[in-house]
Motif scaffolding. Sequence first.
Motif, PDB file in Angstrom:
ATOM      1  N   ARG A   1      39.466  60.676  70.430  1.00  0.00           N
ATOM      2  CA  ARG A   1      40.800  60.070  70.370  1.00  0.00           C
ATOM      3  C   ARG A   1      40.783  58.609  69.958  1.00  0.00           C
ATOM      4  O   ARG A   1      41.686  58.126  69.290  1.00  0.00           O
TER       5      ARG A   1
ATOM      6  N   ASP B   1      37.981  54.839  69.901  1.00  0.00           N
ATOM      7  CA  ASP B   1      36.723  54.225  70.303  1.00  0.00           C
ATOM      8  C   ASP B   1      36.871  53.450  71.611  1.00  0.00           C
ATOM      9  O   ASP B   1      35.886  52.971  72.150  1.00  0.00           O
ATOM     10  N   ASN B   2      38.095  53.350  72.121  1.00  0.00           N
ATOM     11  CA  ASN B   2      38.188  52.685  73.425  1.00  0.00           C
ATOM     12  C   ASN B   2      38.151  53.658  74.601  1.00  0.00           C
ATOM     13  O   ASN B   2      38.338  53.249  75.739  1.00  0.00           O
ATOM     14  N   VAL B   3      37.889  54.905  74.320  1.00  0.00           N
ATOM     15  CA  VAL B   3      37.600  55.833  75.422  1.00  0.00           C
ATOM     16  C   VAL B   3      36.118  55.805  75.783  1.00  0.00           C
ATOM     17  O   VAL B   3      35.706  56.415  76.776  1.00  0.00           O
ATOM     18  N   THR B   4      35.341  55.122  74.970  1.00  0.00           N
ATOM     19  CA  THR B   4      33.905  55.070  75.226  1.00  0.00           C
ATOM     20  C   THR B   4      33.601  54.131  76.385  1.00  0.00           C
ATOM     21  O   THR B   4      34.415  53.288  76.759  1.00  0.00           O
TER      22      THR B   4
ATOM     23  N   LYS C   1      35.682  47.703  71.241  1.00  0.00           N
ATOM     24  CA  LYS C   1      35.708  49.068  70.678  1.00  0.00           C
ATOM     25  C   LYS C   1      34.337  49.516  70.191  1.00  0.00           C
ATOM     26  O   LYS C   1      34.095  50.701  70.031  1.00  0.00           O
TER      27      LYS C   1
END
Lengths: 350, 350, 350, 350
Positions: free
Chosen positions: A6, A8-11, A205
């Motif tokens: 969804r 790169d800030n879910v990483t 990110k």
Amino acid sequence: MGANFRSDNVTGVDPAILQAIADANQGPANAYGGDDCTKGLAAKFADVFETEVTVLPVALGTAANALCLSAVTPPWGAIYAHEKAHVIMDECNAPELYSGGARLIGLPGQHGKFSVDTLATTLKQALRGVHHAKPSAVSLTQLTESGTAYSVDEVKAIGALCRKEGLALHMDGSRLGNAIAGLNCTPAEITWKAGVDLLSFGATKNGAMAAEAIVLFRKDAGLAEALEYRRKRAGHLFSKMRFLSVQLEAYLAGGRWLKNARHANGEAQRLSQGLAAVPGVELLSPVQGNEIFVRMPVPLVEAIEAEGYLLQPWENPEGSRQVIRLVTAFNTDPKAVDGLLAAAAKRRAA
Amino acid sequence: MGANFRSDNVTGVDPAILQAIADANQGPANAYGGDDCTKGLAAKFADVFETEVTVLPVALGTAANALCLSAVTPPWGAIYAHEKAHVIMDECNAPELYSGGARLIGLPGQHGKFSVDTLATTLKQALRGVHHAKPSAVSLTQLTESGTAYSVDEVKAIGALCRKEGLALHMDGSRLGNAIAGLNCTPAEITWKAGVDLLSFGATKNGAMAAEAIVLFRKDAGLAEALEYRRKRAGHLFSKMRFLSVQLEAYLAGGRWLKNARHANGEAQRLSQGLAAVPGVELLSPVQGNEIFVRMPVPLVEAIEAEGYLLQPWENPEGSRQVIRLVTAFNTDPKAVDGLLAAAAKRRAA
Amino acid sequence: MGANFRSDNVTGVDPAILQAIADANQGPANAYGGDDCTKGLAAKFADVFETEVTVLPVALGTAANALCLSAVTPPWGAIYAHEKAHVIMDECNAPELYSGGARLIGLPGQHGKFSVDTLATTLKQALRGVHHAKPSAVSLTQLTESGTAYSVDEVKAIGALCRKEGLALHMDGSRLGNAIAGLNCTPAEITWKAGVDLLSFGATKNGAMAAEAIVLFRKDAGLAEALEYRRKRAGHLFSKMRFLSVQLEAYLAGGRWLKNARHANGEAQRLSQGLAAVPGVELLSPVQGNEIFVRMPVPLVEAIEAEGYLLQPWENPEGSRQVIRLVTAFNTDPKAVDGLLAAAAKRRAA
Amino acid sequence: MGANFRSDNVTGVDPAILQAIADANQGPANAYGGDDCTKGLAAKFADVFETEVTVLPVALGTAANALCLSAVTPPWGAIYAHEKAHVIMDECNAPELYSGGARLIGLPGQHGKFSVDTLATTLKQALRGVHHAKPSAVSLTQLTESGTAYSVDEVKAIGALCRKEGLALHMDGSRLGNAIAGLNCTPAEITWKAGVDLLSFGATKNGAMAAEAIVLFRKDAGLAEALEYRRKRAGHLFSKMRFLSVQLEAYLAGGRWLKNARHANGEAQRLSQGLAAVPGVELLSPVQGNEIFVRMPVPLVEAIEAEGYLLQPWENPEGSRQVIRLVTAFNTDPKAVDGLLAAAAKRRAA
């Protein structure tokens, strides 16, 4: 296996950066940036950008952007950006708050980029005088909201126009590493050498926990001081600053930021090429970084998600088709890309 | 051995909190507070405060304070606080920025506290009507800038006056843990039960890396929504929020925050009592938390610092004497307290 | 006969100024200051002040003050003024709105004036650096809120300190005519020659309908342009500007403003001397313009008002005594002064 | 003979209104709206609008608009208006200043009007949640920037949508009299009965010297109080308020405002019909009030201006053609209309 594409800030955090945070937890350190790591950051950024710079770490990209724009725009000013730019669409009037009421003006343009000609025409048509917002600044996003990158020549042309018209040029470099990795240029070439006055340098990110840097290229002590005051006044001056600064230090060290970006970009290439080969999938913009925008049949979306691959709907569905954003990251597992493509292929076969 | 007693923000991170951050670095998580840890915070704070609350994590205390005050004060409002309060003295007009121009009015009072009588008199004398800033909110600091704590009865009296006069009551709880540990009361007693509407709940100084929480006690959905918008608009909504929230979770877990505070307070008691016994040292305020304010001869200051104990000058020197702040923390080594006192005693003997 | 001594803003318009408005109602004129009268104002003010100036007419003093202060103070700045100054007490946070959140800091001082020493001490003690509002500007009021006037030497001393410290000096000249008439100096001597950078030049209280002028002495094209934008952005740029400008033109013409002020001051002298001779009446400040502040027995107040002379209570009653403000104006009828004094004497005789 | 058709704000003052100002210059009156005329205004507006209203006089339309919008939009809100609306194009970020940073969003639409469908679509597509400006208010202009008027049905439809979506509806009635005269409706029908919450009621362009009124239809004491504070805080509360209020009183008395508007509209009809008959002249929008927008050959423009008729170029020339705005007013001399048309005819004959 499943994976979350969804954003790169879910990483999470790059383990090397997390380790740097842990390593920094040794004894006391001066607060508010008086620590050695923070004091050394300007030199490290100067190495990367091949010029002396002023560096102010902050935790969030919205803060970096709003602080930058407020520093180069009077409250009665106008700021030009692509009409889909994050500063216009996704920051809930933060630039207006920080600038004391400046106006953002959206410019159209394909693939998330406005052209120098569009900007020139807009500036030419802009009404002048005290009845109208004063043209004051331009903001470019690297990567754009369509996952593309402004080329060095494109930034140069915009930078030259800004200088000619007396406007400041800001770059929202939330995904600057991915852009540079895609452009295969130097950090200097795409920023100050092309006319960028100040930069929101993103790290979050691409592997940091929460760390961005305002990088001021313009040699202007008054502007640097104003940024310092603005950051504090907005509640963005960390007391235990070292834990912010070490993220940036580790991010730059040994070119980690570009390595991370190259990994993400490489997987995005594989993923986008694989998807583009699936019937019914339409690639909406060139993939020049780690973001992919495609239109695909809703059943295909559902089939992929059923296998555990999370996709980001980007707009409302259009009948039986849906625009989707997929984002790869510094830690995207190649097997997850393979898996998603296999899920797509399976559906196709079905 | 030496040690830094300048502030509790020169400390690093409580290892348990650092471990919680590391533990949170497992796979992807929804951004912007959509993760499980953030979603669970309100319940955890509700347990601690014995009432339902709205909780918004932010990284910095200045942000928490300014957001809180802006939410309960119109731009033409007046906010009352002690004349030495952090929101007045040390936040570079952040409340003015966030509130859109509200006025802070400083009240005098011994040991960093204003009395309910002073507030009542001030409100009585305040000019009313559109020519004048409208009395709108009161802000208390726990611990105060003199290291003291408002008692439950003091807060209750101020809270009752606020309700009567239609003012909101904010508590800047930057060192709330230390205050509660010193007061030996419950979190509920010193906050909403005493009339506090909303709280800046501090964790950073007492062991977190950079984590505070806005805790809204007042049941007001509009106010809660406004705070959500205000936080985002100010660039304080973390994308990788889980790393902020786990700090707060670990801080509360098992009463860690109060244990940490009790340790700091205990060392502050030992340190202040030891110093008070040194001839020429004058304790300026009761020590009710982890901060000590003393006036001492400059040669004594120099002698202590020569042994590696860093002290914070708090005002300009007055002839041969100097006001000093000493702050203990969650991780203050008792041997460092012993060492400082030994250095002071040695000087005395000399 | 009765008369209203509550304020000089209860008066109507000087007939000569009203006539000038009527005379201006001849045919069309360019809007927004493009008319001949407005274009000629700068030269007329230059004559009066013996130096080139930038002049921006506005209708209200609060607007003039807030615009001036916002132009010379960053949002994170501090502005110093007497603690009873109109900009602090009576403008409902207008300076905060216009400046984007600057801080006003009140200085104590007898008779409405702070001394250069008080300012110097305050600046010396002011905490510096990004945690604190940056000392940026000083605002003096002529006449002060106690009806006194800063002398030329007093302004000079403050002006010299401002230059040394890098602060701008603003004068709120809401009653500048009365101050100059009382001081018997030239307009130049009490303003730019003494270090004043910019001035709110008041006309409304002294005979205009609603007209003030921002007078910028500092030669700074950027500042002048910013003021133009600020005025428009705040909704203070009149379309039919000529009707504002002719008021100022007529106010200056033939020294009308000083004649009006001398009349008002003369009656204030008569009135204050007469009142001071009444037993039980205490004159609280020297009368150096057209304002009188006295403390008098409540029965005396009531007796005077019973005869139709309206007085302005200035503070809450203190037992059987009451502080009263009396203001004379350009059109105060000497018989009204006589009448009020007779009413007071009658009461005394009774 | 010549005449100035550039705008209705190049005109002077309706003699009856000027007389009312002169008549008001009788003796003292309470300041800041405490005078009888101001106190009676609400009843007079209630008569005109057939409902109880709150009325706040101000001098300028930009101030009225910005105050209205700021009262119904949070700083993180979005305000929808036609993309050419005065509040967007010609007020130099005043709405942003007053609202503390709200966002204006321009809607397209023919002849200066956006349709309810366009608004509905825009609201449907608007991203929701804290990352995005919150849809909060809609602003309509009567007359529009193309000289047209929203019909009662059009306003009703927009008003109904606003209520459904929880948005406030503001009307910028800078030329409301002309719109009503053109629509032949009642003031109530085109405002609150159609869903308008608050109104900038313009008088300046139609005969006043400098007078507008904020008219609040919504029964909301908190909103009314906030507007009072906002007006003062922005420096728009006149001390000698009676001279503002009598303009409005005289403007309404005996339906003067509508008579003036009907005169202006009638001349605009004659003028536009005459011009439309000239070969090469293209009428760009229906003339529904006192504004005419035409495209005409540059030589024709020059010929007309050579005879002393001043025209307002509205955009940059397009080759040999130029868009022109002509505005008639309450005092437009029918002979001037005849003269302009004769000049155009002469050129045509030549």
